[in-house]
Design a protein around this motif. Structure first.
Motif, PDB file in Angstrom:
ATOM      1  N   THR A  62       5.974   6.223   0.563  1.00 18.15           N
ATOM      2  CA  THR A  62       5.162   6.753   1.652  1.00 18.15           C
ATOM      3  C   THR A  62       3.835   6.025   1.704  1.00 18.15           C
ATOM      4  O   THR A  62       3.247   5.706   0.680  1.00 18.15           O
ATOM      5  CB  THR A  62       4.901   8.266   1.444  1.00 18.15           C
ATOM      6  OG1 THR A  62       6.151   8.937   1.297  1.00 18.15           O
ATOM      7  CG2 THR A  62       4.133   8.860   2.605  1.00 18.15           C
ATOM      8  N   LYS A  63       3.370   5.804   2.932  1.00 16.28           N
ATOM      9  CA  LYS A  63       2.052   5.209   3.156  1.00 16.28           C
ATOM     10  C   LYS A  63       1.284   6.127   4.097  1.00 16.28           C
ATOM     11  O   LYS A  63       1.782   6.489   5.161  1.00 16.28           O
ATOM     12  CB  LYS A  63       2.205   3.818   3.779  1.00 16.28           C
ATOM     13  CG  LYS A  63       0.909   3.073   3.948  1.00 16.28           C
ATOM     14  CD  LYS A  63       1.201   1.669   4.460  1.00 16.28           C
ATOM     15  CE  LYS A  63      -0.022   0.816   4.472  1.00 16.28           C
ATOM     16  NZ  LYS A  63       0.291  -0.563   4.913  1.00 16.28           N
ATOM     17  N   LEU A  64       0.077   6.515   3.676  1.00 14.46           N
ATOM     18  CA  LEU A  64      -0.767   7.397   4.479  1.00 14.46           C
ATOM     19  C   LEU A  64      -2.058   6.661   4.832  1.00 14.46           C
ATOM     20  O   LEU A  64      -2.834   6.332   3.948  1.00 14.46           O
ATOM     21  CB  LEU A  64      -1.115   8.667   3.691  1.00 14.46           C
ATOM     22  CG  LEU A  64       0.059   9.500   3.191  1.00 14.46           C
ATOM     23  CD1 LEU A  64      -0.408  10.570   2.227  1.00 14.46           C
ATOM     24  CD2 LEU A  64       0.804  10.114   4.359  1.00 14.46           C
ATOM     25  N   GLN A  65      -2.254   6.388   6.097  1.00 16.64           N
ATOM     26  CA  GLN A  65      -3.489   5.750   6.560  1.00 16.64           C
ATOM     27  C   GLN A  65      -3.786   6.225   7.969  1.00 16.64           C
ATOM     28  O   GLN A  65      -3.786   5.451   8.916  1.00 16.64           O
ATOM     29  CB  GLN A  65      -3.371   4.227   6.538  1.00 16.64           C
ATOM     30  CG  GLN A  65      -3.459   3.624   5.169  1.00 16.64           C
ATOM     31  CD  GLN A  65      -3.535   2.110   5.226  1.00 16.64           C
ATOM     32  OE1 GLN A  65      -3.034   1.465   6.130  1.00 16.64           O
ATOM     33  NE2 GLN A  65      -4.178   1.536   4.222  1.00 16.64           N
ATOM     34  N   GLY A  66      -4.037   7.513   8.127  1.00 19.19           N
ATOM     35  CA  GLY A  66      -4.221   8.072   9.458  1.00 19.19           C
ATOM     36  C   GLY A  66      -2.884   8.299  10.156  1.00 19.19           C
ATOM     37  O   GLY A  66      -2.828   8.767  11.271  1.00 19.19           O
ATOM     38  N   TYR A  67      -1.825   7.930   9.498  1.00 16.31           N
ATOM     39  CA  TYR A  67      -0.463   8.123   9.965  1.00 16.31           C
ATOM     40  C   TYR A  67       0.411   8.273   8.725  1.00 16.31           C
ATOM     41  O   TYR A  67      -0.035   8.032   7.610  1.00 16.31           O
ATOM     42  CB  TYR A  67       0.022   6.937  10.815  1.00 16.31           C
ATOM     43  CG  TYR A  67      -0.082   5.608  10.108  1.00 16.31           C
ATOM     44  CD1 TYR A  67       0.934   5.137   9.289  1.00 16.31           C
ATOM     45  CD2 TYR A  67      -1.212   4.813  10.263  1.00 16.31           C
ATOM     46  CE1 TYR A  67       0.832   3.940   8.623  1.00 16.31           C
ATOM     47  CE2 TYR A  67      -1.326   3.600   9.607  1.00 16.31           C
ATOM     48  CZ  TYR A  67      -0.297   3.160   8.793  1.00 16.31           C
ATOM     49  OH  TYR A  67      -0.403   1.961   8.145  1.00 16.31           O
ATOM     50  N   GLY A  91       0.780  -1.235   0.000  1.00 17.72           N
ATOM     51  CA  GLY A  91       0.000   0.000   0.000  1.00 17.72           C
ATOM     52  C   GLY A  91       0.808   1.280   0.000  1.00 17.72           C
ATOM     53  O   GLY A  91       0.266   2.356   0.269  1.00 17.72           O
ATOM     54  N   TYR A 103       8.009   6.845  11.228  1.00 15.98           N
ATOM     55  CA  TYR A 103       6.590   6.753  11.535  1.00 15.98           C
ATOM     56  C   TYR A 103       6.194   8.066  12.184  1.00 15.98           C
ATOM     57  O   TYR A 103       6.671   8.386  13.280  1.00 15.98           O
ATOM     58  CB  TYR A 103       6.327   5.574  12.481  1.00 15.98           C
ATOM     59  CG  TYR A 103       4.887   5.420  12.880  1.00 15.98           C
ATOM     60  CD1 TYR A 103       3.986   4.813  12.025  1.00 15.98           C
ATOM     61  CD2 TYR A 103       4.431   5.886  14.102  1.00 15.98           C
ATOM     62  CE1 TYR A 103       2.658   4.674  12.379  1.00 15.98           C
ATOM     63  CE2 TYR A 103       3.115   5.745  14.463  1.00 15.98           C
ATOM     64  CZ  TYR A 103       2.235   5.138  13.606  1.00 15.98           C
ATOM     65  OH  TYR A 103       0.915   5.006  13.956  1.00 15.98           O
ATOM     66  N   ASN A 104       5.352   8.851  11.487  1.00 19.12           N
ATOM     67  CA  ASN A 104       4.942  10.179  11.978  1.00 19.12           C
ATOM     68  C   ASN A 104       6.145  11.011  12.405  1.00 19.12           C
ATOM     69  O   ASN A 104       6.181  11.570  13.496  1.00 19.12           O
ATOM     70  CB  ASN A 104       3.941  10.060  13.117  1.00 19.12           C
ATOM     71  CG  ASN A 104       2.594   9.600  12.651  1.00 19.12           C
ATOM     72  OD1 ASN A 104       2.226   9.774  11.489  1.00 19.12           O
ATOM     73  ND2 ASN A 104       1.831   8.999  13.541  1.00 19.12           N
TER      74      ASN A 104
END
Length: 138
Positions: free
Chosen positions: A79-84, A63, A108-109
């Motif tokens: 990059t992965k964006l899923q609420g973070y 993802g 991570y964040n």
């Protein structure tokens, strides 16, 4: 109060709030040796481009959106964006005449990723992609 002392006070206050970026970069909850063992794998193939392409496929399967890939340098940023926000950088390089080494680093964040789980997921997906590639299954 005149502008000059006021500006000086503001500068001093800001300097007191500043954190040393070198300390943030070097701060980690795990030792460097432990992090290297979590984030690095060697594969028994001299085909660096094959491993690089399989790394791209693994990231996409997980993802991630590929931000940058450079086959000359052997690096991928994703990059992965899923609420973070999870950012990974993958480096693929040869080791001797028979192996290819893959090293992953992540944030991570905006904090250094020290949890082993995302690394494990990536390497499992990479092993699957390499297997499927070897079997000529797309």
């Amino acid at each position: 109060m005149s502008p000059r002392p006021c500006a000086l006070l503001v500068l001093l206050a800001l300097a007191g709030c500043q954190t040393d970026s070198r300390q943030q970069i070097l701060a980690t909850s795990r030792s460097q040796v432990e992090m290297r063992s979590i984030s690095t794998r060697a594969f028994d193939t001299p085909d660096r481009l094959r491993v690089l392409r399989a790394s791209l496929a693994a990231l996409q399967d997980l993802g991630f959106v590929i931000d940058r890939a450079d086959d000359t340098l052997g690096t991928i940023s994703a990059t992965k964006l899923q609420g973070y926000v999870l950012r990974l950088t993958v480096t693929v390089r040869p080791r001797g005449a028979r192996q290819t080494v893959v090293r992953v680093s992540g944030q991570y964040n905006m904090e250094e990723m020290a949890d082993a789980e995302p690394f494990r997921h990536f390497f499992e997906a990479l092993e699957q992609a390499l297997f499927l590639n070897a079997q000529a299954i797309d």
